[in-house]
Enzyme design. Structure first.
Site, mmCIF file in Angstrom:
data_model
loop_
_atom_site.group_PDB
_atom_site.id
_atom_site.type_symbol
_atom_site.label_atom_id
_atom_site.label_comp_id
_atom_site.label_asym_id
_atom_site.label_seq_id
_atom_site.Cartn_x
_atom_site.Cartn_y
_atom_site.Cartn_z
ATOM 1 N N GLY A 12 0.302 2.922 0.566
ATOM 2 C CA GLY A 12 0.080 4.325 0.883
ATOM 3 C C GLY A 12 1.310 5.077 1.352
ATOM 4 O O GLY A 12 1.186 6.091 2.045
ATOM 5 N N THR A 13 2.507 4.650 0.928
ATOM 6 C CA THR A 13 3.700 5.405 1.357
ATOM 7 C C THR A 13 3.738 6.787 0.698
ATOM 8 O O THR A 13 4.242 7.737 1.296
ATOM 9 C CB THR A 13 5.008 4.648 1.063
ATOM 10 N N ASN A 14 3.209 6.899 -0.501
ATOM 11 C CA ASN A 14 3.153 8.226 -1.138
ATOM 12 C C ASN A 14 2.113 9.111 -0.453
ATOM 13 O O ASN A 14 2.319 10.314 -0.325
ATOM 14 C CB ASN A 14 2.878 8.099 -2.639
ATOM 15 N N HIS A 112 4.164 8.166 -11.162
ATOM 16 C CA HIS A 112 4.496 6.910 -11.844
ATOM 17 C C HIS A 112 5.968 6.563 -11.573
ATOM 18 O O HIS A 112 6.839 7.437 -11.670
ATOM 19 C CB HIS A 112 4.256 7.033 -13.357
HETATM 20 C C1 GAR Z 1 4.335 3.571 -6.067
HETATM 21 O O1 GAR Z 1 5.619 3.118 -6.450
HETATM 22 C C2 GAR Z 1 3.685 4.334 -7.200
HETATM 23 O O2 GAR Z 1 4.587 5.116 -7.928
HETATM 24 C C3 GAR Z 1 3.156 3.214 -8.041
HETATM 25 O O3 GAR Z 1 2.655 2.268 -7.120
HETATM 26 C C4 GAR Z 1 3.390 2.374 -5.888
HETATM 27 C C5 GAR Z 1 2.419 2.568 -4.754
HETATM 28 O O4 GAR Z 1 3.047 2.599 -3.504
HETATM 29 N N1 GAR Z 1 2.154 3.702 -8.963
HETATM 30 C C6 GAR Z 1 1.990 3.197 -10.190
HETATM 31 O O5 GAR Z 1 2.612 2.227 -10.586
HETATM 32 C C7 GAR Z 1 0.949 3.907 -11.052
HETATM 33 N N2 GAR Z 1 1.032 3.463 -12.412
HETATM 34 P P1 GAR Z 1 2.371 3.288 -2.238
HETATM 35 O O6 GAR Z 1 0.962 2.710 -2.090
HETATM 36 O O7 GAR Z 1 3.238 2.871 -1.091
HETATM 37 O O8 GAR Z 1 2.362 4.764 -2.436
#
Ligand code: GAR
Length: 199
Positions: A12-14, A112
């Site tokens: 969930g950093t995004n 992405h």
């Molecule tokens: C992020 O790098 C996002 O771009 C990727 O998963 C990660 C999730 O990190 N998404 C994909 O690969 C979608 N195809 P997060 O949970 O820390 O946000």
């Protein structure tokens, strides 16, 4: 003000970048009203709770009998219950179609971790696009924010940012740089722009 529903699967950093952008005023045309995870152990659920955002867990197997249409239907029902206008996939690593895609057509945003059309499509998620970029030997990669349609990673591109690959990068090191230098910046910017333009 658009009502934003965020779908997550993991760290969930995004999502955190969106919460921080809301606090700092970068995200001002939309408000995160709920977070839905397809995994009960996703740390993003804690981030949402810490920010006082309602959460729900909907798992494809445990809650939907492994049925992808039922999974889509349940997520869609929650988004509608929370009166969500815009759905943001912030590290949501499950594929869905059906009702959610139909109901929220043109209003689902994904981040992405590559420069689409490179290193994307079905099976390309998490660390895999970074591993593929290193295997290919590209010197520049990055992140893409795009609208979701029925083609995996095939919808209209909203924003992209390039990031340099460095000698000796591992997938993990590259993933962290792409997050810091691209994802956490362009996701809030693109969501704000979308909410403002579609007000
Ligand atoms: C992020 O790098 C996002 O771009 C990727 O998963 C990660 C999730 O990190 N998404 C994909 O690969 C979608 N195809 P997060 O949970 O820390 O946000």
């Amino acid at each position: 003000m658009k009502r934003i529903g965020v779908l997550i699967s993991g760290g969930g950093t995004n999502l955190q970048a969106l919460i921080d952008a809301q606090k700092s005023g970068i995200l001002k045309s939309g408000e995160i009203v709920c977070v839905c995870s397809n995994s009960a152990s996703a740390y993003g659920l804690t981030r949402a709770a810490n920010a006082g955002i309602p959460t729900k867990i909907i798992r494809k197997n445990a809650d939907c009998g492994g049925d992808i249409d039922e999974f889509s239907r349940q997520i869609c029902a929650y988004m509608k219950e929370m009166r969500v206008d815009v759905v943001v996939l912030a590290g949501f690593l499950a594929i869905f179609g059906g009702e959610l895609l139909k109901e929220y057509s043109g209003r689902i945003i994904n981040i992405h971790p590559s420069l689409i059309p490179s290193f994307c499509g079905e099976g390309m998620y998490g660390l895999k696009p970074h591993r593929a970029a290193l295997d290919y030997g590209v010197k520049v990669t990055g992140a893409t924010v795009h609208l979701v349609n029925e083609v995996v990673d095939g919808g209209k591109i909203l924003m992209q940012k390039a990031v340099e690959v460095q000698d000796g990068d591992t997938p993990e090191v590259l993933q962290k740089r792409v997050m810091e230098q691209a994802e956490w910046i362009i996701l809030p910017q693109a969501v704000e722009k979308f909410c403002a333009e579609n007000a």
